[in-house]
Scaffold this motif. Structure first.
Motif, short mmCIF file in Angstrom:
data_model
loop_
_atom_site.label_atom_id
_atom_site.label_comp_id
_atom_site.label_asym_id
_atom_site.label_seq_id
_atom_site.Cartn_x
_atom_site.Cartn_y
_atom_site.Cartn_z
N TYR A 215 0.70 -1.68 -0.05
CA TYR A 215 -0.25 -0.09 0.11
C TYR A 215 0.63 1.51 0.22
O TYR A 215 2.24 1.36 0.30
N TRP A 216 0.31 2.43 -0.88
CA TRP A 216 0.85 3.53 -0.64
C TRP A 216 -0.05 4.54 -1.13
O TRP A 216 -1.31 4.49 -0.89
N CYS A 223 -3.55 3.62 -2.18
CA CYS A 223 -3.67 2.71 -3.11
C CYS A 223 -3.27 1.21 -2.36
O CYS A 223 -2.34 1.30 -1.86
N ALA A 224 -3.92 0.43 -2.49
CA ALA A 224 -3.43 -0.89 -2.17
C ALA A 224 -3.76 -2.56 -3.31
O ALA A 224 -5.38 -2.49 -3.52
N ALA A 241 2.42 -0.39 -11.12
CA ALA A 241 1.34 0.18 -11.12
C ALA A 241 1.29 1.86 -10.36
O ALA A 241 0.45 2.52 -10.28
N CYS A 242 2.26 1.75 -9.44
CA CYS A 242 2.85 3.49 -8.52
C CYS A 242 3.16 4.44 -9.58
O CYS A 242 2.84 5.09 -9.89
N SER A 243 3.86 3.51 -10.53
CA SER A 243 4.30 4.22 -12.11
C SER A 243 3.52 4.97 -13.00
O SER A 243 3.19 6.13 -13.07
N MET A 244 2.60 4.46 -13.20
CA MET A 244 1.35 4.33 -14.10
C MET A 244 0.36 5.53 -13.63
O MET A 244 0.18 6.84 -14.06
N LEU A 245 -0.49 4.95 -12.03
CA LEU A 245 -1.18 5.96 -11.46
C LEU A 245 -0.73 7.54 -11.47
O LEU A 245 -0.84 8.80 -11.77
#
Length: 260
Positions: A215-216, A223-224, A241-245
Motif C-alpha cells: 500500500y502507498w 492505493c493498496a 502500478a504506482c508508476s502508471m498512476l
C-alpha cells in the motif's frame, strides 16, 4: 550465489525490464525472478528508474497539444512526480518493510480494509464484482463520480492479469473503490482506492495470513494492491502500478493547467 551478478547475468534482467525479450526468454526470466529475490529486486529497481526517467523526460512528440502541455507543467512538478516514482522503486525494491513517518508502524485502516475486501470478494465465483470492466471507461467514470476524484486503473497485463470489474465500498471516511484483476488460471488481485491524509506517503508491505498487500499514499489518495502471490512478484506489480498512476496524475495536472 543469489544477489551477485556478472554483466552477462544482468543483460536478460535489463532486457526484461525494457520488454526486449522474446516469448521464450521472457518465460525463462520470469522463472528466474520467481526463484531469485535478488534478481527480482534488481528488475523492480530497473523498472522504477525507467518509469521515473520516462515521467521526467517524456518526449511530447509532434502533437502541438502535447507540446503545449509540456510547456505549461512546471519542471519542478515533473521532477516531483519522477522522484516519487523513484522513491517507490527504492523503497519497495530494497526493503519491503520501509515506511515513512507519515504512516504509523501499524497498517492504516485503508490497508486493512483492502485486505478484508480481497478476502471477501476474491473467492466469490458468481458475483466477484458489482460492475464488469467492459466497457472499462464506464466503470472508471462511475467510481470516479462516487469518490469525487478522477480515478485511473493501472494495467497488469504484463503480469498476465486483466481487469474484470470493480465495486463501490464504504471507506473509513467516505466511499472507496475496489478494482479486481484475474489471470488465465483464475487467480485474482485487487486494487483498493480510498482517501487518506494528504501527507501520507508511505510505501509498505502488510501481510495477513497468506495474503499480502502493498500500500502507498499520494496527494490524499491511498492505493493498496492485494493478492495471494509472492511478495517479490507483488512488489514488482506495485511499483509498476504506482508508476502508471503517477504518469496519469501528471497528465491530469497538465490538463488542469490548460483549463484553470
Amino acid at each position: 550465489m543469489r544477489g551477485r551478478f556478472g554483466k552477462r547475468d544482468l543483460r536478460p534482467l535489463s532486457a526484461f525490464a525494457d520488454d526486449e525479450l522474446s516469448a521464450t526468454e521472457r518465460v525463462t526470466t520470469l522463472a528466474r525472478l520467481a526463484a531469485d529475490p535478488g534478481a527480482a529486486t534488481r528488475v523492480s529497481n530497473y523498472r522504477a528508474q525507467k518509469a521515473a526517467l520516462t515521467v521526467l523526460f517524456e518526449d511530447p512528440g509532434d502533437d502541438a497539444h502535447c507540446i503545449l502541455v509540456r510547456r505549461r507543467v512546471p519542471w519542478w512538478r515533473q521532477a516531483g512526480v519522477a522522484a516519487s516514482c523513484m522513491a517507490v522503486g527504492v523503497a519497495l525494491g530494497s526493503s519491503p518493510g520501509w515506511v515513512s513517518a507519515n504512516f504509523a508502524t501499524d497498517p492504516p485502516v485503508f490497508a486493512e480494509r483492502a485486505d478484508i475486501a480481497f478476502a471477501v470478494y476474491a473467492p466469490e465465483q458468481r458475483h466477484p464484482v458489482e460492475v464488469a470492466a467492459p466497457p472499462r471507461d464506464q466503470l472508471v467514470d462511475w467510481l470516479s463520480r462516487r469518490l469525487g476524484q478522477r480515478l485511473s486503473v493501472p494495467s497488469l497485463r504484463d503480469y498476465g492479469y486483466s481487469l474484470i470489474g470493480g465495486r463501490l465500498l464504504p471507506g473509513e471516511s467516505g466511499p472507496a473503490a475496489l478494482f479486481m484483476y484475474q489471470n488465465m488460471a483464475g487467480a485474482r488481485l485487487t486494487m483498493y482506492v480510498a482517501a487518506v491524509p494528504k501527507d501520507a506517503t508511505a510505501f509498505r508491505l502488510f501481510r495477513n495470513g497468506n495474503r499480502s498487500t502493498f500500500y502507498w499514499g499520494s496527494r490524499g489518495t491511498g492505493c493498496a494492491l492485494t493478492g495471494l502471490v509472492s511478495t517479490v512478484q507483488l512488489r514488482s506489480m506495485a511499483i509498476d502500478a504506482c508508476s502508471m498512476l503517477g504518469r496519469a496524475f501528471r497528465s491530469r495536472e497538465a490538463s488542469d493547467s490548460l483549463n484553470p
